[in-house]
Design a protein around this motif. Structure first.
Motif, PDB file in Angstrom:
ATOM      1  N   ASP A 105      55.581  17.648  14.474  1.00 27.40           N
ATOM      2  CA  ASP A 105      55.788  18.307  15.750  1.00 27.40           C
ATOM      3  C   ASP A 105      54.987  17.899  16.871  1.00 27.40           C
ATOM      4  O   ASP A 105      53.934  17.578  16.895  1.00 27.40           O
ATOM      5  N   THR A 107      55.874  19.471  20.113  1.00 29.90           N
ATOM      6  CA  THR A 107      56.343  20.583  21.107  1.00 29.90           C
ATOM      7  C   THR A 107      54.902  20.928  21.958  1.00 29.90           C
ATOM      8  O   THR A 107      55.452  21.385  22.917  1.00 29.90           O
ATOM      9  N   LYS A 108      53.936  20.597  21.302  1.00 30.15           N
ATOM     10  CA  LYS A 108      52.710  20.780  22.134  1.00 30.15           C
ATOM     11  C   LYS A 108      52.167  19.703  22.884  1.00 30.15           C
ATOM     12  O   LYS A 108      51.456  20.002  23.741  1.00 30.15           O
ATOM     13  N   PRO A 110      53.603  17.672  25.826  1.00 30.04           N
ATOM     14  CA  PRO A 110      54.723  17.232  26.707  1.00 30.04           C
ATOM     15  C   PRO A 110      54.924  15.701  26.971  1.00 30.04           C
ATOM     16  O   PRO A 110      53.869  14.864  27.120  1.00 30.04           O
ATOM     17  N   THR A 113      56.975  11.636  22.240  1.00 26.62           N
ATOM     18  CA  THR A 113      58.072  11.679  21.103  1.00 26.62           C
ATOM     19  C   THR A 113      57.434  11.049  19.615  1.00 26.62           C
ATOM     20  O   THR A 113      56.398  10.507  19.710  1.00 26.62           O
TER      21      THR A 113
END
Length: 139
Positions: A105, A107-108, A110, A113
């Protein structure tokens, strides 16, 4: 019987929950885990609890939360080494450092990848092995 401290981020916290604080080994083991903890800013209260516990062995599982789109593997390794040296200077006989584990994950973070995380993670792990020895064990 050795006193063992497991110190790190959510991986340690979750392991504590999973096994109910009992690894089933003939040693005194305590878990010191806090989600989101980084090697650059280890949780002060937990670190002081580790030192108060006076462990013979500390297992560190940190570094993954330090990785961002702009982080430096050299700096992350330097922060881990600083923590290792601090523990050794307080009388801990042996410090073991986990590899930075895979993550799914992003998502936190920015701009981060899976590929960029894995590239830094692998570099950090390579440097830890080089600087801390076989199995990232400095003893």
């Amino acid at each position: 019987m050795s006193r063992i401290a497991l110190f790190g981020s959510s991986y340690i916290r979750r392991l504590d929950e999973f096994c109910g604080g009992d690894l089933g080994i003939p040693h005194t083991v305590k878990f010191f885990g806090k989600g989101g903890m980084t090697a650059g800013h280890p949780h002060f209260f937990l670190k002081s609890q580790v030192l108060h516990f006076q462990p013979d062995i500390v297992f560190i599982c940190l570094g993954g939360n330090d990785i961002s789109a702009t982080s430096s593997p050299c700096e992350i390794v330097r922060n881990i080494k600083t923590l290792v040296n601090e523990l050794i200077s307080t009388g801990v006989r042996r410090v073991l450092v986990s590899e930075v584990l895979e993550r799914g994950d992003f998502t936190k973070a920015p701009g981060l990848t899976k590929d960029s995380f894995d590239k830094q993670r692998k570099k950090i792990n390579q440097m830890l092995k080089s600087k801390l020895g076989k199995n990232s064990d400095i003893s």
